[in-house]
Write an enzyme that holds these catalytic residues in place. Sequence first.
Site, short mmCIF file in Angstrom:
data_model
loop_
_atom_site.label_atom_id
_atom_site.label_comp_id
_atom_site.label_asym_id
_atom_site.label_seq_id
_atom_site.Cartn_x
_atom_site.Cartn_y
_atom_site.Cartn_z
N GLY A 292 2.09 14.76 1.44
CA GLY A 292 0.83 14.91 2.16
C GLY A 292 0.04 13.62 2.27
O GLY A 292 0.50 12.56 1.84
N GLY B 187 -3.83 12.09 1.51
CA GLY B 187 -5.12 12.34 0.87
C GLY B 187 -6.20 11.50 1.52
O GLY B 187 -5.94 10.78 2.48
N PHE C 8 -7.62 8.82 0.47
CA PHE C 8 -7.39 7.37 0.48
C PHE C 8 -5.93 6.95 0.52
O PHE C 8 -5.61 5.80 0.27
CB PHE C 8 -8.14 6.66 -0.66
CG PHE C 8 -8.38 7.46 -1.89
CD1 PHE C 8 -9.67 7.80 -2.24
CD2 PHE C 8 -7.33 7.88 -2.68
CE1 PHE C 8 -9.90 8.53 -3.39
CE2 PHE C 8 -7.57 8.62 -3.82
CZ PHE C 8 -8.85 8.94 -4.18
N VAL D 266 0.25 11.18 -0.50
CA VAL D 266 0.51 11.89 -1.74
C VAL D 266 2.02 12.14 -1.85
O VAL D 266 2.66 12.56 -0.88
CB VAL D 266 -0.24 13.24 -1.81
CG1 VAL D 266 0.00 13.94 -3.14
CG2 VAL D 266 -1.73 13.05 -1.57
N LYS E 289 -0.98 10.27 -6.18
CA LYS E 289 -1.94 10.06 -5.10
C LYS E 289 -2.18 8.56 -4.97
O LYS E 289 -2.78 7.95 -5.85
CB LYS E 289 -3.23 10.79 -5.49
CG LYS E 289 -3.97 11.38 -4.33
CD LYS E 289 -5.07 12.27 -4.83
CE LYS E 289 -6.21 12.27 -3.86
NZ LYS E 289 -7.28 13.16 -4.27
N ASP F 196 -16.50 19.84 -0.92
CA ASP F 196 -15.44 19.91 0.09
C ASP F 196 -14.45 21.02 -0.24
O ASP F 196 -13.25 20.84 -0.16
CB ASP F 196 -14.73 18.54 0.15
CG ASP F 196 -13.82 18.40 1.35
OD1 ASP F 196 -14.03 19.12 2.36
OD2 ASP F 196 -12.89 17.57 1.29
N1 ADE Z 1 -0.90 17.86 -2.79
C1 ADE Z 1 -1.93 17.14 -3.19
N2 ADE Z 1 -2.02 17.13 -4.51
C2 ADE Z 1 -1.02 17.90 -4.97
C3 ADE Z 1 -0.59 18.32 -6.26
N3 ADE Z 1 -1.23 17.94 -7.34
N4 ADE Z 1 0.48 19.12 -6.34
C4 ADE Z 1 1.11 19.52 -5.23
N5 ADE Z 1 0.77 19.17 -4.01
C5 ADE Z 1 -0.30 18.36 -3.87
#
Ligand code: ADE
Length: 289
Positions: free
Chosen positions: A32, A34, A36, A39, A53, A150
Amino acid sequence: ANIEEEWIKQKIEDEDILYFEYGKFIEFEKIGKGGFGDVYKAETIDEKKVALKCLRKSSKIEENVLKDFVKELKVLRIISYHDNINSFLGITKDYEENYIMVLEYANNGNLRDYLRKNFCSLQWKDKIQMALDITCGLKCLHSNDIIHRDLHSKNILVNNGKLLIADFGLSKQIAEATSNSTSNRMGMTAYIDPQCLKSVNHKKNKKSDIYSLGVLLWEITSGHPPFRYVEQNMLVYYIGHGNQREKPIDSTPAKYLQLYQECWDDDPEKRPDVDQVYDEIVRISGQLN
Ligand code: ADE
């Protein structure tokens, strides 16, 4: 080095923050984006899964990004030990010296996707447990005078079916919140306190989190995000000025319906605080067992 960098270094030196060797992580998989940076999911050599992250490599905004990173770290260090908060494990640095946050990996992804995939197999007792999980996490935040600012279903993660509040990028300790008015409207519109939609001067507070919680309590009963067919721009008028709310789902128990409607009342004074919401959900779940 700047203040933020010094702070991080000092915390690592004092062993207040755990430092992981970057080389310990394997099996990287991007999962994903984030606030900043990206991830990743990764594993340690002993097969423990983590979420990494990363701090985005950026040019001129770099300083602010590091500032936000440290702000989030400071919040996480306070509340990370709660069962319904995505745990902060420590930090690492990649080979280009970029900071990376090491977080507990949530194996069922975010709540929005989880509901889409699993909604038809969820019983009422599962849903009420989900409501309890989120409220319990928020209780921890508010009791530490932290407002999340948020809350929405992509910032709630699911790990073995248990819900965790995550993503504290916009969160603030209350003492600080009054000094900064830049990001009132940031977040996902359908979950934002209508008072903040109506006026840029309205600062988010605990009762704004309660509004978002109300929307989440509704979402658990509907299985999909609020106002999914309405354009984001329209929502500001729809919710803020038209005072519109999503329609209740038919099978919802009356007490539960009343609870989330109180949470998303236009008047913040009429919204319950998180302890009241928690107690009421406990009462409702007891009644239905
Ligand atoms: N996406 C963002 N943070 C995460 C996390 N800690 N575990 C799984 N997916 C995520």
